[in-house]
Motif scaffolding. Structure first.
Motif, PDB file in Angstrom:
ATOM      1  N   VAL A  89       0.850  -1.187   0.000  1.00  0.00           N
ATOM      2  CA  VAL A  89       0.000   0.000   0.000  1.00  0.00           C
ATOM      3  C   VAL A  89       0.885   1.236   0.000  1.00  0.00           C
ATOM      4  O   VAL A  89       1.851   1.328   0.761  1.00  0.00           O
ATOM      5  CB  VAL A  89      -0.934   0.019   1.227  1.00  0.00           C
ATOM      6  CG1 VAL A  89      -1.737   1.306   1.268  1.00  0.00           C
ATOM      7  CG2 VAL A  89      -1.851  -1.195   1.212  1.00  0.00           C
TER       8      VAL A  89
ATOM      9  N   PRO B 100      -4.405   6.361   0.709  1.00  0.00           N
ATOM     10  CA  PRO B 100      -3.708   5.096   0.470  1.00  0.00           C
ATOM     11  C   PRO B 100      -4.220   4.445  -0.819  1.00  0.00           C
ATOM     12  O   PRO B 100      -5.380   4.601  -1.184  1.00  0.00           O
ATOM     13  CB  PRO B 100      -4.064   4.248   1.691  1.00  0.00           C
ATOM     14  CG  PRO B 100      -4.426   5.241   2.746  1.00  0.00           C
ATOM     15  CD  PRO B 100      -5.088   6.362   2.015  1.00  0.00           C
ATOM     16  N   SER B 101      -3.342   3.722  -1.493  1.00  0.00           N
ATOM     17  CA  SER B 101      -3.689   3.122  -2.780  1.00  0.00           C
ATOM     18  C   SER B 101      -4.557   1.889  -2.649  1.00  0.00           C
ATOM     19  O   SER B 101      -5.149   1.438  -3.634  1.00  0.00           O
ATOM     20  CB  SER B 101      -2.405   2.754  -3.538  1.00  0.00           C
ATOM     21  OG  SER B 101      -1.621   1.853  -2.762  1.00  0.00           O
ATOM     22  N   GLY B 102      -4.657   1.328  -1.437  1.00  0.00           N
ATOM     23  CA  GLY B 102      -5.469   0.139  -1.235  1.00  0.00           C
ATOM     24  C   GLY B 102      -6.111   0.133   0.140  1.00  0.00           C
ATOM     25  O   GLY B 102      -6.090   1.139   0.854  1.00  0.00           O
TER      26      GLY B 102
ATOM     27  N   ILE C 186      -6.643  -0.452   4.000  1.00  0.00           N
ATOM     28  CA  ILE C 186      -5.798  -0.451   5.178  1.00  0.00           C
ATOM     29  C   ILE C 186      -6.650  -0.792   6.393  1.00  0.00           C
ATOM     30  O   ILE C 186      -7.875  -0.748   6.322  1.00  0.00           O
ATOM     31  CB  ILE C 186      -5.094   0.906   5.389  1.00  0.00           C
ATOM     32  CG1 ILE C 186      -6.116   2.036   5.540  1.00  0.00           C
ATOM     33  CG2 ILE C 186      -4.135   1.204   4.237  1.00  0.00           C
ATOM     34  CD1 ILE C 186      -5.509   3.363   5.954  1.00  0.00           C
TER      35      ILE C 186
ATOM     36  N   GLU D  61      -1.330  -1.144   8.036  1.00  0.00           N
ATOM     37  CA  GLU D  61      -1.680  -1.673   6.725  1.00  0.00           C
ATOM     38  C   GLU D  61      -2.642  -2.868   6.822  1.00  0.00           C
ATOM     39  O   GLU D  61      -3.593  -2.978   6.045  1.00  0.00           O
ATOM     40  CB  GLU D  61      -0.422  -2.081   5.966  1.00  0.00           C
ATOM     41  CG  GLU D  61      -0.664  -2.388   4.505  1.00  0.00           C
ATOM     42  CD  GLU D  61       0.632  -2.523   3.729  1.00  0.00           C
ATOM     43  OE1 GLU D  61       1.635  -1.920   4.151  1.00  0.00           O
ATOM     44  OE2 GLU D  61       0.629  -3.238   2.714  1.00  0.00           O
TER      45      GLU D  61
END
Length: 120
Positions: free
Chosen positions: A1, A23-25, A27, A100
């Motif tokens: 992430v 965040p890219s994904g 968490i 994460e």
């Protein structure tokens, strides 16, 4: 992430820009989020930060002109920049502390940086 920032660009003095970062994904949990900037030949400095509860803190140089906010369900932090000045020109970095995945620990992550240029 990873943290992904967007919204930079070229703007004239007195103009506005809005930066966003998330965040890219998925968490597990997130707390403090903030924005820093680094101008050529200078050290990276805090611009603004916001806690998970919404408490904010600003650098004196941007107080009253910039507004930091967050959308907790989206894990996204924003920086609304108004009345921009040439001295605001810098690469802006977002920073966030998050876990994460389940069982992990809070650690700080930096975004990739987005260029803000204020010039006529």
């Amino acid at each position: 992430v990873q943290l992904q920032a967007s919204g930079g660009g070229l703007v004239q003095p007195g103009g506005s820009l809005r930066l966003s970062c998330a965040p890219s994904g998925r968490i597990f949990s997130i707390n403090d989020m903030g924005w820093y900037r680094q101008a050529p030949g200078k050290q990276r400095e805090l611009v603004a930060k916001i806690t998970s509860g919404g408490t904010t803190d600003y650098a004196d140089s941007v107080e009253g002109r910039f507004t930091i906010s967050r959308d907790n369900p989206k894990n996204t932090v924003y920086l609304q920049m108004d009345s921009l000045k040439p001295e605001d020109t810098a690469v802006y970095y977002c920073k966030a502390r998050f876990i994460e995945s389940w069982g992990g620990h809070f650690r700080s992550y930096w975004g990739q940086g987005t260029q803000v240029t204020v010039s006529s």
